[in-house]
Motif scaffolding. Structure first.
Motif, PDB file in Angstrom:
ATOM      1  N   ALA A  24       0.831  -1.208   0.000  1.00 19.71           N
ATOM      2  CA  ALA A  24       0.000   0.000   0.000  1.00 19.71           C
ATOM      3  C   ALA A  24       0.864   1.257   0.000  1.00 19.71           C
ATOM      4  O   ALA A  24       0.562   2.235  -0.710  1.00 19.71           O
ATOM      5  CB  ALA A  24      -0.922  -0.006   1.218  1.00 19.71           C
ATOM      6  N   ASP A  25       1.955   1.243   0.763  1.00 17.61           N
ATOM      7  CA  ASP A  25       2.855   2.403   0.812  1.00 17.61           C
ATOM      8  C   ASP A  25       3.489   2.670  -0.548  1.00 17.61           C
ATOM      9  O   ASP A  25       3.591   3.826  -0.987  1.00 17.61           O
ATOM     10  CB  ASP A  25       3.955   2.174   1.855  1.00 17.61           C
ATOM     11  CG  ASP A  25       3.440   2.272   3.286  1.00 17.61           C
ATOM     12  OD1 ASP A  25       2.315   2.769   3.475  1.00 17.61           O
ATOM     13  OD2 ASP A  25       4.160   1.835   4.200  1.00 17.61           O
ATOM     14  N   LEU A  26       3.927   1.611  -1.222  1.00 19.30           N
ATOM     15  CA  LEU A  26       4.571   1.773  -2.520  1.00 19.30           C
ATOM     16  C   LEU A  26       3.586   2.311  -3.559  1.00 19.30           C
ATOM     17  O   LEU A  26       3.933   3.169  -4.381  1.00 19.30           O
ATOM     18  CB  LEU A  26       5.162   0.442  -2.984  1.00 19.30           C
ATOM     19  CG  LEU A  26       6.430  -0.024  -2.253  1.00 19.30           C
ATOM     20  CD1 LEU A  26       6.716  -1.488  -2.559  1.00 19.30           C
ATOM     21  CD2 LEU A  26       7.624   0.841  -2.652  1.00 19.30           C
ATOM     22  N   ALA A  27       2.351   1.800  -3.544  1.00 14.88           N
ATOM     23  CA  ALA A  27       1.346   2.274  -4.493  1.00 14.88           C
ATOM     24  C   ALA A  27       1.096   3.768  -4.296  1.00 14.88           C
ATOM     25  O   ALA A  27       0.966   4.525  -5.267  1.00 14.88           O
ATOM     26  CB  ALA A  27       0.056   1.485  -4.336  1.00 14.88           C
ATOM     27  N   HIS A  72       4.359   5.950  -5.312  1.00 15.86           N
ATOM     28  CA  HIS A  72       4.679   6.016  -6.737  1.00 15.86           C
ATOM     29  C   HIS A  72       3.442   6.236  -7.605  1.00 15.86           C
ATOM     30  O   HIS A  72       3.526   6.153  -8.835  1.00 15.86           O
ATOM     31  CB  HIS A  72       5.415   4.737  -7.148  1.00 15.86           C
ATOM     32  CG  HIS A  72       6.717   4.547  -6.434  1.00 15.86           C
ATOM     33  ND1 HIS A  72       7.859   5.223  -6.794  1.00 15.86           N
ATOM     34  CD2 HIS A  72       7.041   3.801  -5.356  1.00 15.86           C
ATOM     35  CE1 HIS A  72       8.844   4.886  -5.976  1.00 15.86           C
ATOM     36  NE2 HIS A  72       8.376   4.025  -5.089  1.00 15.86           N
ATOM     37  N   ASP A  73       2.302   6.519  -6.951  1.00 18.37           N
ATOM     38  CA  ASP A  73       1.061   6.860  -7.651  1.00 18.37           C
ATOM     39  C   ASP A  73       0.677   5.791  -8.673  1.00 18.37           C
ATOM     40  O   ASP A  73       0.378   6.082  -9.836  1.00 18.37           O
ATOM     41  CB  ASP A  73       1.197   8.230  -8.328  1.00 18.37           C
ATOM     42  CG  ASP A  73      -0.160   8.796  -8.736  1.00 18.37           C
ATOM     43  OD1 ASP A  73      -1.171   8.411  -8.128  1.00 18.37           O
ATOM     44  OD2 ASP A  73      -0.201   9.607  -9.679  1.00 18.37           O
ATOM     45  N   VAL A  74       0.692   4.550  -8.228  1.00 12.05           N
ATOM     46  CA  VAL A  74       0.348   3.412  -9.095  1.00 12.05           C
ATOM     47  C   VAL A  74      -1.020   2.866  -8.689  1.00 12.05           C
ATOM     48  O   VAL A  74      -1.206   2.458  -7.541  1.00 12.05           O
ATOM     49  CB  VAL A  74       1.400   2.289  -8.982  1.00 12.05           C
ATOM     50  CG1 VAL A  74       0.956   1.056  -9.764  1.00 12.05           C
ATOM     51  CG2 VAL A  74       2.751   2.778  -9.480  1.00 12.05           C
ATOM     52  N   PRO A  75      -2.003   2.861  -9.583  1.00  9.34           N
ATOM     53  CA  PRO A  75      -3.274   2.220  -9.257  1.00  9.34           C
ATOM     54  C   PRO A  75      -3.048   0.731  -8.963  1.00  9.34           C
ATOM     55  O   PRO A  75      -2.416   0.020  -9.757  1.00  9.34           O
ATOM     56  CB  PRO A  75      -4.112   2.402 -10.522  1.00  9.34           C
ATOM     57  CG  PRO A  75      -3.464   3.530 -11.258  1.00  9.34           C
ATOM     58  CD  PRO A  75      -2.008   3.442 -10.935  1.00  9.34           C
ATOM     59  N   LEU A  76      -3.531   0.280  -7.831  1.00 10.81           N
ATOM     60  CA  LEU A  76      -3.314  -1.095  -7.385  1.00 10.81           C
ATOM     61  C   LEU A  76      -4.651  -1.795  -7.228  1.00 10.81           C
ATOM     62  O   LEU A  76      -5.488  -1.376  -6.421  1.00 10.81           O
ATOM     63  CB  LEU A  76      -2.565  -1.096  -6.047  1.00 10.81           C
ATOM     64  CG  LEU A  76      -2.524  -2.415  -5.274  1.00 10.81           C
ATOM     65  CD1 LEU A  76      -1.731  -3.465  -6.032  1.00 10.81           C
ATOM     66  CD2 LEU A  76      -1.944  -2.201  -3.878  1.00 10.81           C
ATOM     67  N   VAL A 115      -5.377   2.336  -3.939  1.00  8.48           N
ATOM     68  CA  VAL A 115      -5.798   0.944  -3.777  1.00  8.48           C
ATOM     69  C   VAL A 115      -7.264   0.794  -4.183  1.00  8.48           C
ATOM     70  O   VAL A 115      -8.145   1.473  -3.652  1.00  8.48           O
ATOM     71  CB  VAL A 115      -5.600   0.463  -2.334  1.00  8.48           C
ATOM     72  CG1 VAL A 115      -6.022  -1.007  -2.218  1.00  8.48           C
ATOM     73  CG2 VAL A 115      -4.136   0.612  -1.913  1.00  8.48           C
ATOM     74  N   ILE A 116      -7.498  -0.106  -5.122  1.00  8.54           N
ATOM     75  CA  ILE A 116      -8.830  -0.401  -5.647  1.00  8.54           C
ATOM     76  C   ILE A 116      -9.122  -1.860  -5.300  1.00  8.54           C
ATOM     77  O   ILE A 116      -8.377  -2.758  -5.696  1.00  8.54           O
ATOM     78  CB  ILE A 116      -8.874  -0.207  -7.170  1.00  8.54           C
ATOM     79  CG1 ILE A 116      -8.468   1.225  -7.545  1.00  8.54           C
ATOM     80  CG2 ILE A 116     -10.243  -0.563  -7.726  1.00  8.54           C
ATOM     81  CD1 ILE A 116      -8.083   1.382  -9.003  1.00  8.54           C
ATOM     82  N   THR A 117     -10.194  -2.105  -4.552  1.00  7.31           N
ATOM     83  CA  THR A 117     -10.498  -3.451  -4.086  1.00  7.31           C
ATOM     84  C   THR A 117     -11.624  -4.061  -4.907  1.00  7.31           C
ATOM     85  O   THR A 117     -12.654  -3.419  -5.131  1.00  7.31           O
ATOM     86  CB  THR A 117     -10.883  -3.430  -2.602  1.00  7.31           C
ATOM     87  OG1 THR A 117      -9.821  -2.822  -1.850  1.00  7.31           O
ATOM     88  CG2 THR A 117     -11.102  -4.844  -2.081  1.00  7.31           C
TER      89      THR A 117
END
Length: 473
Positions: free
Chosen positions: A262-265, A268-272, A300-302
């Protein structure tokens, strides 16, 4: 293909090169759409590499790479001397770049073989009593309702129930942050349509869910396997992880790794995309906290659904995401189907209120069948190795030698369909693995393992006769 047909193909492809990314991915995407839409029917011959390259004014390597990618997806067949043709719909269900399909689940749903135990399709086949009761309650709720039923974002009752569900799991959520979909597969398709452009890179675990790989390939994205969560630093267009009861191996990501992901997403503004379809099927007493609970932003998209917990035919899934993204997804959804079926959504809301009860019953059944399958494999196929699953519905089994694609063909002749490992790898690896589900009754699982043992004796050529020498049908 004659000149007129070649011109027709070029016209049908249209502005295929106008997107972003490598030309071979863009060309493969254009051809894929024509194949999937039936414009290029099964058996249709495609132009030779050089001919199509010359007509499109690209290098021959671009066409070769596009054809090779489509062959890996089992959409075309390439044979020396006979060229490239659109694959037949009824191709054997275990074929890829060497002849094995990318997604045997999809193949067997479209064309289920007769008299074969499908260890490929991992979805519960025994609806629980709670489902019938939930539909009865849904019928009562429907009585007197004055509403057109067109709800692209989902029924308000279910959206509120899902918001409460996530809030209870440590992820504060409002109904505006939920969109209901027709299963998790549609959720992934909507997200790929909105977030990906041709040529974009998707970072995915390996092994992983083959249905997601199909969606990303259909979007003409390049799927790259992740060595670990740190690869998010490379800023792909999208990252896809299955932290809980991962399909196919039942692995569960530990809490520190979830927090790091979650921290990395966020950093680095990466949709996860966090795929939680099997999250409620972990064998541990407590369901792990979602990755979204550690999120510092909106990346984060669940994705979730009830198809694995309740029944495969209950086509209710959802996306939890930031409200602006949900609004965009709802507009996209409206273009496709105006929204899902309302009665099932009422039933899903009723099931969420009984989630602990439904989960406990499903876990009891899954754990017993998991232990039975493990015991049968150890007794009948001791040379096969595997780690017991921590949840989910499937075992990830390593063959001691040979090629899983070839063995899957032998197993099919012995009445059992298994999913070869190549389908679960973005680059077609894991060729020594097969995935087996444990959703059948114990009697059916014993029969399947007996026939797999016979198939292995035939394939391995060791000359040993299994302890049960007759094929059980």
């Amino acid at each position: 293909m004659n000149g007129a047909n070649l011109d027709d193909l070029v016209d049908a492809l249209g502005r295929w090169a106008s997107g972003r990314g490598p030309l071979y991915l863009l060309l493969a995407g254009g051809l894929r759409a024509l194949i999937d839409d039936g414009v290029l029917p099964p058996g249709q011959a495609l132009p030779p590499d050089r001919v199509l390259a010359r007509r499109l004014a690209v290098g021959r390597g671009t066409v070769v790479a596009a054809y090779d990618l489509l062959q890996q997806e089992s959409r075309v067949v390439r044979r020396q001397g006979s060229g490239t043709r659109v694959a037949a719909l009824d191709l054997p269900a275990t074929r890829t770049a060497d002849g094995v399909p990318a997604n045997p689940l999809l193949q067997h749903i479209l064309h289920p073989p007769d008299g074969v135990q499908l260890l490929t399709c991992a979805a519960p086949q025994d609806p629980p009593p709670a489902l019938f009761e939930a539909y009865a309650e849904a019928g009562e709720r429907l009585a007197g309702l004055r509403d057109m039923g067109y709800q692209p974002a989902g029924n308000p009752v279910l959206r509120a129930a899902l918001a409460a569900y996530y809030t209870g799991r440590g992820v504060p959520t409002s109904p505006e942050e939920i969109i209901v979909t027709t299963g998790a597969q549609q959720a992934l398709t909507l997200l790929a349509s909105l977030l990906l452009a041709p040529g974009d890179t998707v970072l995915a675990e390996t092994p992983t869910y083959p249905g997601a790989l199909e969606v990303f390939r259909h979007a003409a994205a390049a799927v790259r396997p992740a060595a670990g969560v740190e690869d998010v630093r490379e800023r792909p267009a999208l990252a896809y992880f299955v932290p809980s009861a991962r399909n196919p191996d039942g692995a569960v990501m530990d809490t520190p790794t979830r927090r790091r992901l979650a921290d990395l997403a966020a950093a680095h503004d990466v949709p996860l995309i966090e795929d939680e379809v099997c999250a409620e099927l972990c064998f541990a007493e407590e369901t792990p906290a979602p990755v979204a609970s550690f999120g510092r932003g909106e990346q984060v998209i669940t994705v979730g659904s009830l198809s694995k917990l309740v029944w495969g035919g209950l086509r209710v899934g959802w996306i939890r995401a930031a409200a602006p993204l949900v609004s965009r997804l709802a507009r996209l959804r409206a273009v496709h189907d105006l929204g899902g079926e309302v009665v099932s959504q009422f039933a899903a809301a009723a099931l969420l209120r009984r989630l602990d009860e439904v989960r406990a019953a499903r876990i009891r059944t899954l754990r017993a069948r998991h232990e039975h399958l493990c015991a049968e494999l150890r007794a009948r196929l001791p040379s096969w190795t595997f780690e017991p699953a921590l949840g989910g519905q499937t075992l990830w089994v390593r063959l001691p030698r040979g090629d899983a694609d070839s063995f899957a063909q032998v197993a099919l002749r012995h009445g059992v369909a298994v999913a070869a490992g190549r389908s679960f790898d973005p680059l077609g690896g894991h060729t020594d693995r097969v995935r087996l589900h444990y959703l059948f009754s114990e009697e059916e699982l014993s029969r399947a393992v007996n026939n797999l043992a016979l198939a292995w004796a035939s394939y391995d050529g060791a000359g040993r006769t299994p302890s049960r020498c007759a094929l059980i049908v």
